[in-house]
Motif scaffolding. Structure first.
Motif, PDB file in Angstrom:
ATOM      1  N   PHE A 127       5.205   7.451  -7.850  1.00 54.65           N
ATOM      2  CA  PHE A 127       5.206   7.685  -6.411  1.00 54.65           C
ATOM      3  C   PHE A 127       6.355   8.593  -5.981  1.00 54.65           C
ATOM      4  CE2 PHE A 127       2.799   3.586  -6.188  1.00 54.65           C
ATOM      5  CZ  PHE A 127       1.689   4.076  -5.494  1.00 54.65           C
ATOM      6  N   THR A 128       6.047   9.489  -5.062  1.00 59.15           N
ATOM      7  CA  THR A 128       7.066  10.254  -4.343  1.00 59.15           C
ATOM      8  C   THR A 128       7.604   9.369  -3.223  1.00 59.15           C
ATOM      9  OG1 THR A 128       6.038  12.396  -4.762  1.00 59.15           O
ATOM     10  CG2 THR A 128       7.421  12.234  -2.819  1.00 59.15           C
ATOM     11  N   VAL A 129       8.918   9.384  -3.038  1.00 56.51           N
ATOM     12  CA  VAL A 129       9.494   8.656  -1.902  1.00 56.51           C
ATOM     13  C   VAL A 129      10.415   9.582  -1.106  1.00 56.51           C
ATOM     14  CG1 VAL A 129       9.327   6.386  -2.981  1.00 56.51           C
ATOM     15  CG2 VAL A 129      11.408   7.736  -3.291  1.00 56.51           C
ATOM     16  N   GLU A 130      10.612   9.218   0.151  1.00 54.43           N
ATOM     17  CA  GLU A 130      11.486   9.980   1.046  1.00 54.43           C
ATOM     18  C   GLU A 130      12.922   9.469   0.943  1.00 54.43           C
ATOM     19  OE1 GLU A 130      10.522  12.567   2.610  1.00 54.43           O
ATOM     20  OE2 GLU A 130       8.341  12.416   2.659  1.00 54.43           O
ATOM     21  N   THR A 131      13.808   9.978   1.790  1.00 57.91           N
ATOM     22  CA  THR A 131      15.225   9.597   1.738  1.00 57.91           C
ATOM     23  C   THR A 131      15.446   8.124   2.060  1.00 57.91           C
ATOM     24  OG1 THR A 131      15.511  10.362   4.022  1.00 57.91           O
ATOM     25  CG2 THR A 131      16.047  11.925   2.266  1.00 57.91           C
ATOM     26  N   ASP A 132      14.451   7.481   2.677  1.00 54.64           N
ATOM     27  CA  ASP A 132      14.573   6.055   2.994  1.00 54.64           C
ATOM     28  C   ASP A 132      13.931   5.164   1.939  1.00 54.64           C
ATOM     29  OD1 ASP A 132      11.909   6.579   3.438  1.00 54.64           O
ATOM     30  OD2 ASP A 132      11.883   5.916   5.535  1.00 54.64           O
ATOM     31  N   GLY A 133      13.508   5.770   0.825  1.00 56.54           N
ATOM     32  CA  GLY A 133      12.902   5.006  -0.254  1.00 56.54           C
ATOM     33  C   GLY A 133      11.454   4.634  -0.040  1.00 56.54           C
ATOM     34  N   ARG A 134      10.865   5.096   1.065  1.00 56.22           N
ATOM     35  CA  ARG A 134       9.468   4.806   1.367  1.00 56.22           C
ATOM     36  C   ARG A 134       8.584   5.996   1.014  1.00 56.22           C
ATOM     37  NH1 ARG A 134       8.237   0.620   5.043  1.00 56.22           N
ATOM     38  NH2 ARG A 134      10.054  -0.677   5.500  1.00 56.22           N
ATOM     39  N   LEU A 135       7.307   5.732   0.805  1.00 56.75           N
ATOM     40  CA  LEU A 135       6.353   6.813   0.566  1.00 56.75           C
ATOM     41  C   LEU A 135       6.290   7.719   1.787  1.00 56.75           C
ATOM     42  CD1 LEU A 135       5.535   4.767  -1.685  1.00 56.75           C
ATOM     43  CD2 LEU A 135       3.167   5.446  -1.296  1.00 56.75           C
ATOM     44  N   PRO A 136       5.823   8.947   1.649  1.00 58.18           N
ATOM     45  CA  PRO A 136       5.678   9.838   2.806  1.00 58.18           C
ATOM     46  C   PRO A 136       4.790   9.257   3.906  1.00 58.18           C
ATOM     47  CG  PRO A 136       5.555  11.110   0.790  1.00 58.18           C
ATOM     48  CD  PRO A 136       5.563   9.663   0.384  1.00 58.18           C
ATOM     49  N   THR A 137       3.945   8.297   3.563  1.00 61.47           N
ATOM     50  CA  THR A 137       3.105   7.631   4.567  1.00 61.47           C
ATOM     51  C   THR A 137       3.864   6.548   5.319  1.00 61.47           C
ATOM     52  OG1 THR A 137       2.356   6.155   2.811  1.00 61.47           O
ATOM     53  CG2 THR A 137       0.938   8.034   3.347  1.00 61.47           C
ATOM     54  N   GLY A 138       5.080   6.261   4.895  1.00 59.03           N
ATOM     55  CA  GLY A 138       5.887   5.232   5.541  1.00 59.03           C
ATOM     56  C   GLY A 138       5.821   3.878   4.873  1.00 59.03           C
ATOM     57  N   GLU A 139       4.975   3.733   3.856  1.00 56.55           N
ATOM     58  CA  GLU A 139       4.839   2.440   3.184  1.00 56.55           C
ATOM     59  C   GLU A 139       6.017   2.165   2.263  1.00 56.55           C
ATOM     60  OE1 GLU A 139       0.586   1.193   1.981  1.00 56.55           O
ATOM     61  OE2 GLU A 139       0.540   3.374   2.041  1.00 56.55           O
ATOM     62  N   ALA A 140       6.407   0.922   2.200  1.00 55.64           N
ATOM     63  CA  ALA A 140       7.459   0.510   1.287  1.00 55.64           C
ATOM     64  C   ALA A 140       6.959   0.629  -0.154  1.00 55.64           C
ATOM     65  CB  ALA A 140       7.887  -0.921   1.579  1.00 55.64           C
ATOM     66  N   LEU A 141       7.863   0.936  -1.059  1.00 50.65           N
ATOM     67  CA  LEU A 141       7.483   1.105  -2.458  1.00 50.65           C
ATOM     68  C   LEU A 141       6.883  -0.179  -3.024  1.00 50.65           C
ATOM     69  CD1 LEU A 141       7.488   2.925  -4.979  1.00 50.65           C
ATOM     70  CD2 LEU A 141       9.820   2.126  -5.441  1.00 50.65           C
ATOM     71  N   TRP A 142       7.477  -1.319  -2.695  1.00 50.30           N
ATOM     72  CA  TRP A 142       6.953  -2.584  -3.230  1.00 50.30           C
ATOM     73  C   TRP A 142       5.529  -2.820  -2.755  1.00 50.30           C
ATOM     74  CZ3 TRP A 142       4.922  -6.470  -0.371  1.00 50.30           C
ATOM     75  CH2 TRP A 142       5.253  -6.541   0.984  1.00 50.30           C
ATOM     76  N   HIS A 143       5.254  -2.447  -1.521  1.00 48.08           N
ATOM     77  CA  HIS A 143       3.916  -2.657  -0.966  1.00 48.08           C
ATOM     78  C   HIS A 143       2.906  -1.738  -1.652  1.00 48.08           C
ATOM     79  CE1 HIS A 143       0.593  -2.275   1.965  1.00 48.08           C
ATOM     80  NE2 HIS A 143       0.870  -3.539   2.220  1.00 48.08           N
ATOM     81  N   ALA A 144       3.309  -0.489  -1.930  1.00 48.67           N
ATOM     82  CA  ALA A 144       2.415   0.459  -2.599  1.00 48.67           C
ATOM     83  C   ALA A 144       2.044  -0.022  -3.995  1.00 48.67           C
ATOM     84  CB  ALA A 144       3.073   1.837  -2.668  1.00 48.67           C
ATOM     85  N   ILE A 145       3.037  -0.496  -4.729  1.00 51.91           N
ATOM     86  CA  ILE A 145       2.783  -0.989  -6.083  1.00 51.91           C
ATOM     87  C   ILE A 145       1.877  -2.220  -6.043  1.00 51.91           C
ATOM     88  CG2 ILE A 145       3.879  -2.089  -8.083  1.00 51.91           C
ATOM     89  CD1 ILE A 145       6.239  -0.159  -7.656  1.00 51.91           C
ATOM     90  N   ALA A 146       2.167  -3.128  -5.123  1.00 49.87           N
ATOM     91  CA  ALA A 146       1.345  -4.339  -4.996  1.00 49.87           C
ATOM     92  C   ALA A 146      -0.087  -3.998  -4.623  1.00 49.87           C
ATOM     93  CB  ALA A 146       1.962  -5.264  -3.951  1.00 49.87           C
ATOM     94  N   ALA A 147      -0.267  -3.015  -3.739  1.00 48.15           N
ATOM     95  CA  ALA A 147      -1.608  -2.640  -3.293  1.00 48.15           C
ATOM     96  C   ALA A 147      -2.422  -2.023  -4.424  1.00 48.15           C
ATOM     97  CB  ALA A 147      -1.518  -1.670  -2.122  1.00 48.15           C
ATOM     98  N   VAL A 148      -1.796  -1.158  -5.222  1.00 49.12           N
ATOM     99  CA  VAL A 148      -2.508  -0.534  -6.342  1.00 49.12           C
ATOM    100  C   VAL A 148      -2.843  -1.583  -7.395  1.00 49.12           C
ATOM    101  CG1 VAL A 148      -2.396   1.176  -8.186  1.00 49.12           C
ATOM    102  CG2 VAL A 148      -1.457   1.725  -5.937  1.00 49.12           C
ATOM    103  N   ASP A 149      -1.895  -2.448  -7.693  1.00 52.72           N
ATOM    104  CA  ASP A 149      -2.163  -3.501  -8.677  1.00 52.72           C
ATOM    105  C   ASP A 149      -3.300  -4.412  -8.218  1.00 52.72           C
ATOM    106  OD1 ASP A 149      -0.490  -2.819 -10.738  1.00 52.72           O
ATOM    107  OD2 ASP A 149       1.108  -4.222 -10.205  1.00 52.72           O
ATOM    108  N   GLU A 150      -3.298  -4.757  -6.949  1.00 50.80           N
ATOM    109  CA  GLU A 150      -4.340  -5.656  -6.432  1.00 50.80           C
ATOM    110  C   GLU A 150      -5.713  -5.000  -6.498  1.00 50.80           C
ATOM    111  OE1 GLU A 150      -5.496  -8.215  -2.401  1.00 50.80           O
ATOM    112  OE2 GLU A 150      -3.671  -7.020  -2.449  1.00 50.80           O
ATOM    113  N   ALA A 151      -5.778  -3.695  -6.208  1.00 54.00           N
ATOM    114  CA  ALA A 151      -7.063  -2.994  -6.166  1.00 54.00           C
ATOM    115  C   ALA A 151      -7.595  -2.623  -7.545  1.00 54.00           C
ATOM    116  CB  ALA A 151      -6.926  -1.733  -5.314  1.00 54.00           C
ATOM    117  N   THR A 152      -6.729  -2.673  -8.555  1.00 57.55           N
ATOM    118  CA  THR A 152      -7.129  -2.205  -9.890  1.00 57.55           C
ATOM    119  C   THR A 152      -6.928  -3.266 -10.974  1.00 57.55           C
ATOM    120  OG1 THR A 152      -4.935  -1.304 -10.390  1.00 57.55           O
ATOM    121  CG2 THR A 152      -6.508   0.165  -9.277  1.00 57.55           C
ATOM    122  N   ALA A 153      -6.712  -4.509 -10.569  1.00 62.93           N
ATOM    123  CA  ALA A 153      -6.423  -5.588 -11.523  1.00 62.93           C
ATOM    124  C   ALA A 153      -5.231  -5.216 -12.401  1.00 62.93           C
ATOM    125  CB  ALA A 153      -7.651  -5.902 -12.376  1.00 62.93           C
ATOM    126  N   SER A 154      -4.215  -4.627 -11.751  1.00 65.01           N
ATOM    127  CA  SER A 154      -2.960  -4.221 -12.423  1.00 65.01           C
ATOM    128  C   SER A 154      -3.221  -3.292 -13.604  1.00 65.01           C
ATOM    129  CB  SER A 154      -2.171  -5.462 -12.884  1.00 65.01           C
ATOM    130  OG  SER A 154      -1.825  -6.271 -11.789  1.00 65.01           O
TER     131      SER A 154
END
Length: 264
Positions: A141-168
């Motif tokens: 993932f690309t993150v901005e200066t605040d550690g969040r994705l360019p969409t504003g999502e937190a990194l932990w949330h992005a990882i959790a969302a991808v894992d949940e949608a793809t059975a990790s």
């Protein structure tokens, strides 16, 4: 020849440091939307993706198992690496990236790396395309200066969302295209999601993406500081063992990083 010379420097570094090496194919932009303006046909594009992996296979054979080399088929975002732009659905992203995934795997790539992912649906689609191919995939993932994705999502949330949608399905996650000072505080020691982050390919510069876009000269950053920040990260998060560079970095930066991180 230019590509061979580039890769050979990293092979020599890994051999000297006694580490393994992941070589990424030069295919980050080798997907349809980027090929059409150049007048490349789908067949031309497939051939370029195949050649990129073939080059790495040749280099691995020449290295004769020293260092041990993993060949990764590199896939970039459909849009800009700094700006998510129009966000696809997961299904649309899977359809868009599936041909490149199939060609890279058929060419002999050991794994796939989705680099500079700016949004969750595209990462999900790519992971699903990789799963259909049977190849392991790393999502970076690309993150901005605040550690969040360019969409504003937190990194932990992005990882959790991808894992949940793809059975990790992703083998691991990475962070790239940002300076370590932008994301180090976003990682939580001991958190299960943080343990999924195994690699870092940071920018040399402390500048934001907007500032980097406006620059007319490359910002090589503070090489010594960058190497020390990598060392601090690997001490705090020992699962981070895949180290490289992104914007503004070259073999000099990665050499300093390797020397710093392997000294403890």
């Amino acid at each position: 020849e230019a590509l061979e010379d580039y890769y050979l420097g990293f092979i020599a570094l890994a051999r000297r440091m006694g580490t393994g090496l992941i070589l990424e194919s030069a295919t980050w932009r080798a997907s349809p939307d980027w090929a059409q303006p150049l007048g490349l046909s789908p067949k031309d594009l497939d051939a370029l993706n195949h050649k990129a992996v073939s080059l790495l296979m040749h280099l691995r054979e020449s290295a004769a198992a020293e260092p041990p080399i993993i060949i990764s088929g590199c896939i970039g975002p459909r849009g800009d690496g700094y700006d998510p732009g129009r966000i696809m659905s997961g299904e649309e992203a899977e359809a868009y990236h599936s041909q490149q995934v199939a060609v890279l795997v058929a060419a002999g790539a050991d794994m796939l790396s989705a680099i500079t992912m700016t949004n969750v649906p595209e990462a999900i689609g790519l992971a699903r395309a990789a799963r259909k191919s049977g190849a392991p995939v790393a999502i970076s993932f690309t993150v901005e200066t605040d550690g969040r994705l360019p969409t504003g999502e937190a990194l932990w949330h992005a990882i959790a969302a991808v894992d949940e949608a793809t059975a990790s399905y992703p083998a691991y996650y990475m962070i790239n295209c940002a300076h370590p000072t932008h994301f180090a505080n976003s990682l939580e020691q001991g958190a299960a999601w943080a343990k999924r982050v195994r690699g870092v390919r940071a920018n040399a510069s402390r500048c934001s993406h907007a500032e980097l876009d406006a620059m007319t000269e490359l910002d090589r950053g503070d090489l010594t500081e960058l190497a020390q920040l990598y060392k601090d990260l690997t001490l705090d998060f020992p699962q981070i063992t895949i180290l490289g560079g992104c914007c503004g970095t070259d073999l000099t930066h990665v050499t300093a990083i390797a020397e710093a991180c392997l000294s403890h």
